[in-house]
Scaffold this motif. Structure first.
Motif, PDB file in Angstrom:
ATOM      1  N   GLU A 229      27.396 -15.937 -11.178  1.00  0.00           N
ATOM      2  CA  GLU A 229      26.825 -17.252 -10.861  1.00  0.00           C
ATOM      3  C   GLU A 229      25.373 -17.108 -10.423  1.00  0.00           C
ATOM      4  O   GLU A 229      25.029 -16.216  -9.637  1.00  0.00           O
ATOM      5  CB  GLU A 229      27.645 -17.920  -9.767  1.00  0.00           C
ATOM      6  N   ASN A 230      24.530 -17.964 -10.973  1.00  0.00           N
ATOM      7  CA  ASN A 230      23.085 -17.969 -10.731  1.00  0.00           C
ATOM      8  C   ASN A 230      22.359 -16.776 -11.352  1.00  0.00           C
ATOM      9  O   ASN A 230      21.167 -16.571 -11.106  1.00  0.00           O
ATOM     10  CB  ASN A 230      22.767 -18.043  -9.227  1.00  0.00           C
ATOM     11  N   LYS A 250      26.777 -23.366 -18.553  1.00  0.00           N
ATOM     12  CA  LYS A 250      26.837 -24.511 -17.628  1.00  0.00           C
ATOM     13  C   LYS A 250      28.028 -24.410 -16.697  1.00  0.00           C
ATOM     14  O   LYS A 250      27.904 -24.617 -15.484  1.00  0.00           O
ATOM     15  CB  LYS A 250      26.883 -25.810 -18.428  1.00  0.00           C
ATOM     16  N   LYS A 253      27.516 -21.618 -14.189  1.00  0.00           N
ATOM     17  CA  LYS A 253      26.232 -21.718 -13.467  1.00  0.00           C
ATOM     18  C   LYS A 253      25.342 -20.508 -13.757  1.00  0.00           C
ATOM     19  O   LYS A 253      24.775 -19.876 -12.861  1.00  0.00           O
ATOM     20  CB  LYS A 253      26.467 -21.865 -11.974  1.00  0.00           C
ATOM     21  N   ASN A 255      22.009 -19.146 -15.878  1.00  0.00           N
ATOM     22  CA  ASN A 255      20.759 -19.588 -16.480  1.00  0.00           C
ATOM     23  C   ASN A 255      20.602 -18.943 -17.850  1.00  0.00           C
ATOM     24  O   ASN A 255      20.687 -17.721 -17.985  1.00  0.00           O
ATOM     25  CB  ASN A 255      19.571 -19.203 -15.594  1.00  0.00           C
TER      26      ASN A 255
END
Length: 313
Positions: A229-230, A250, A253, A255
């Motif tokens: 995540e992230n 998405k 999470k 990028n």
């Protein structure tokens, strides 16, 4: 001067040498007597398709391919203050745009070049241009010391620079490579090598902070699956991502970004410093004479190069 020209879209057999006028320079440019040229898939693939050639070079024919050069400054524009005649320089000229690199002389904006460090050859300097800039511009500012970084296709042009640059930034580097190239990628700084012929990296890896992808397709899709995540996935294959990749990114999470390399003397000078310190070292896979440019293209088209293919003048 001699230049390698392409009159119409097609294979390497359409490349030919002819004598043309030496280029004149603008106030912000220098004239470089070319000593070495680095080849990239971006040189090799578009020549087959008129639409690609028109997009990159315009509709005028013949055209001169290429962007990556190393050589000696023979003339300096009136507004140029950081170079003088006799300087050895290297850089990626006018990318995206028309570099006209396959020639004995190249008119290059001073803002796209750096002076060569004394400890590298023209061939090594030419090799450390588009591929190295791509790796640097993707990794710089986006990874931190201790990050788990996955470099796809670590023995390739971009990949072998990315391994070294990521390691220089203090990352823990994992890469995909064939079994025959395992020792090579480990020798240049990879902490782990996954044989993509016998192993699926997506079945092995989790919680990756950053992925540099040069393959697209399923490799890009599966790269998104292993990032925490992230975390971030950067691809060199454009921004037309598969819908499934966007949906997974998405949901998790993650990028997901695409990047097109750009000519930049500031980044070239970072590469110069890295070459000078030994933080990076290009691997020259094969070298060809200027008159054998078609053979050099054929070699790149095989997709099996370890590092870079270079043409010397």
């Amino acid at each position: 001067m001699k230049a390698v020209l392409l009159k119409q879209a097609g294979g390497p057999e359409n490349l030919y040498i002819d004598n043309i006028d030496k280029p004149t320079i603008k106030d912000n440019e220098v004239l470089v007597a070319t000593k070495a040229i680095s080849l990239n898939p971006a040189d090799v693939k578009p020549k087959y398709v008129d639409d690609m050639l028109n997009m990159l070079y315009g509709k005028e024919r013949p055209i001169i391919l290429g962007w990556d050069i190393a050589g000696t400054v023979t003339e300096v524009g009136a507004a140029v203050i950081n170079f003088k005649e006799g300087d050895k320089v290297f850089g990626m000229v006018n990318f995206p745009g028309v570099g006209n690199a396959y020639a004995e002389f190249v008119a290059a904006p001073a803002a796209h070049l750096a002076k060569m460090p004394n400890n590298v050859s023209f061939e090594e300097a030419a090799a450390t241009t588009l591929a190295a800039l791509t790796a640097l511009q993707i990794l710089k500012g986006n990874i931190n010391k201790g990050d788990k970084v996955l470099i796809q296709a670590g023995s390739g042009g971009v990949g072998h620079f990315a391994i070294q640059i990521a390691k220089n930034y203090g990352a823990y580097v994992i890469t995909t490579a064939s079994a025959k190239n395992k020792d090579f990628v480990l020798s240049i700084g990879a902490d782990e090598a996954i044989d993509y012929h016998t192993q699926n990296f997506e079945d092995i890896l989790t919680e990756i902070d950053f992925v540099l992808d040069t393959q697209g397709g399923n490799v890009l899709l599966n790269s998104v699956k292993v990032v925490k995540e992230n975390g971030h996935v950067f691809t060199t294959t454009g921004t037309d991502f598969p819908e499934e990749a966007k949906e997974i990114a998405k949901a998790n999470k993650v990028n997901l970004s695409g990047m097109l390399v750009k000519s930049d003397s500031n980044d070239m000078n970072i590469l110069k410093d890295m070459l000078e310190s030994g933080a990076i070292k290009p691997n020259i896979y094969k070298t060809f004479a200027f008159e054998a440019m078609a053979d050099a293209h054929i070699e790149v088209e095989k997709g099996r190069t370890v590092g870079k293919v270079i043409v010397t003048i």
